[in-house]
Design a protein around this motif. Structure first.
Motif, PDB file in Angstrom:
ATOM      1  N   ALA A  40       0.827  -1.212   0.000  1.00  0.00           N
ATOM      2  CA  ALA A  40       0.000   0.000   0.000  1.00  0.00           C
ATOM      3  C   ALA A  40       0.860   1.259   0.000  1.00  0.00           C
ATOM      4  O   ALA A  40       0.472   2.288  -0.559  1.00  0.00           O
ATOM      5  CB  ALA A  40      -0.933   0.000   1.207  1.00  0.00           C
ATOM      6  N   ALA A  41       2.029   1.171   0.612  1.00  0.00           N
ATOM      7  CA  ALA A  41       2.919   2.328   0.704  1.00  0.00           C
ATOM      8  C   ALA A  41       3.873   2.431  -0.481  1.00  0.00           C
ATOM      9  O   ALA A  41       4.656   3.375  -0.571  1.00  0.00           O
ATOM     10  CB  ALA A  41       3.724   2.268   2.001  1.00  0.00           C
ATOM     11  N   SER A  42       3.829   1.454  -1.372  1.00  0.00           N
ATOM     12  CA  SER A  42       4.746   1.402  -2.527  1.00  0.00           C
ATOM     13  C   SER A  42       6.209   1.436  -2.089  1.00  0.00           C
ATOM     14  O   SER A  42       7.020   2.204  -2.597  1.00  0.00           O
ATOM     15  CB  SER A  42       4.463   2.545  -3.504  1.00  0.00           C
ATOM     16  N   VAL A  43       6.510   0.584  -1.107  1.00  0.00           N
ATOM     17  CA  VAL A  43       7.864   0.474  -0.561  1.00  0.00           C
ATOM     18  C   VAL A  43       8.356  -0.949  -0.811  1.00  0.00           C
ATOM     19  O   VAL A  43       7.597  -1.911  -0.690  1.00  0.00           O
ATOM     20  CB  VAL A  43       7.866   0.781   0.957  1.00  0.00           C
ATOM     21  N   ASN A  44       9.605  -1.090  -1.168  1.00  0.00           N
ATOM     22  CA  ASN A  44      10.238  -2.388  -1.364  1.00  0.00           C
ATOM     23  C   ASN A  44      10.159  -3.208  -0.080  1.00  0.00           C
ATOM     24  O   ASN A  44      10.363  -2.694   1.005  1.00  0.00           O
ATOM     25  CB  ASN A  44      11.690  -2.147  -1.789  1.00  0.00           C
ATOM     26  N   ARG A  45       9.880  -4.512  -0.218  1.00  0.00           N
ATOM     27  CA  ARG A  45       9.736  -5.411   0.934  1.00  0.00           C
ATOM     28  C   ARG A  45      10.942  -5.351   1.876  1.00  0.00           C
ATOM     29  O   ARG A  45      10.789  -5.160   3.072  1.00  0.00           O
ATOM     30  CB  ARG A  45       9.548  -6.851   0.476  1.00  0.00           C
ATOM     31  N   SER A  46      12.123  -5.530   1.341  1.00  0.00           N
ATOM     32  CA  SER A  46      13.308  -5.580   2.213  1.00  0.00           C
ATOM     33  C   SER A  46      13.571  -4.226   2.863  1.00  0.00           C
ATOM     34  O   SER A  46      13.987  -4.165   4.022  1.00  0.00           O
ATOM     35  CB  SER A  46      14.539  -6.078   1.459  1.00  0.00           C
ATOM     36  N   THR A  62       8.564   8.541   2.559  1.00  0.00           N
ATOM     37  CA  THR A  62       8.333   7.126   2.849  1.00  0.00           C
ATOM     38  C   THR A  62       7.578   6.967   4.162  1.00  0.00           C
ATOM     39  O   THR A  62       6.648   6.163   4.261  1.00  0.00           O
ATOM     40  CB  THR A  62       9.671   6.361   2.891  1.00  0.00           C
ATOM     41  N   LEU A  63       7.954   7.720   5.183  1.00  0.00           N
ATOM     42  CA  LEU A  63       7.237   7.650   6.465  1.00  0.00           C
ATOM     43  C   LEU A  63       5.788   8.090   6.318  1.00  0.00           C
ATOM     44  O   LEU A  63       4.884   7.492   6.914  1.00  0.00           O
ATOM     45  CB  LEU A  63       7.958   8.494   7.523  1.00  0.00           C
ATOM     46  N   LEU A  64       5.550   9.110   5.502  1.00  0.00           N
ATOM     47  CA  LEU A  64       4.180   9.554   5.254  1.00  0.00           C
ATOM     48  C   LEU A  64       3.377   8.466   4.540  1.00  0.00           C
ATOM     49  O   LEU A  64       2.206   8.226   4.866  1.00  0.00           O
ATOM     50  CB  LEU A  64       4.175  10.845   4.433  1.00  0.00           C
ATOM     51  N   ARG A  65       3.987   7.795   3.581  1.00  0.00           N
ATOM     52  CA  ARG A  65       3.312   6.717   2.854  1.00  0.00           C
ATOM     53  C   ARG A  65       2.977   5.552   3.795  1.00  0.00           C
ATOM     54  O   ARG A  65       1.890   4.976   3.722  1.00  0.00           O
ATOM     55  CB  ARG A  65       4.175   6.204   1.706  1.00  0.00           C
ATOM     56  N   ILE A  66       3.916   5.217   4.661  1.00  0.00           N
ATOM     57  CA  ILE A  66       3.696   4.127   5.616  1.00  0.00           C
ATOM     58  C   ILE A  66       2.590   4.497   6.602  1.00  0.00           C
ATOM     59  O   ILE A  66       1.698   3.679   6.884  1.00  0.00           O
ATOM     60  CB  ILE A  66       5.013   3.772   6.352  1.00  0.00           C
TER      61      ILE A  66
END
Length: 80
Positions: A40-46, A62-66
């Motif tokens: 949902a946050a469009s962040v790489n798994r690792s 990234t923190l905002l997306r999470i």
């Protein structure tokens, strides 16, 4: 000019780990899996796993997306 702490960058590691715990706890409190959040946050798994573990230095974006993916405010992730 403010004095710098004498502990080097240890405080940064401590803070990253604290924020990672807050992210993990918020995710669990909202009954979400890591996969649901990083997708949902469009962040790489690792990278997401490194963030929760306190081993990564995520950007503000990234923190905002999470935070949005979990359904909390960024201040909740930072303050816990």
């Amino acid at each position: 000019m403010l004095p710098y702490p004498s502990d080097g960058d240890d405080w940064l590691l401590h803070e990253r780990r604290r924020i990672g715990r807050h992210i993990r706890n918020a995710r669990i409190d909202h009954s979400l899996t890591q996969e649901q959040v990083f997708l949902a946050a469009s962040v790489n798994r690792s990278f997401y796993q490194q963030i929760e573990g306190g081993d990564a230095n995520p950007s503000l974006e990234t923190l905002l997306r999470i935070a949005r993916a979990i359904g909390v405010t960024i201040s909740e992730l930072l303050r816990g």
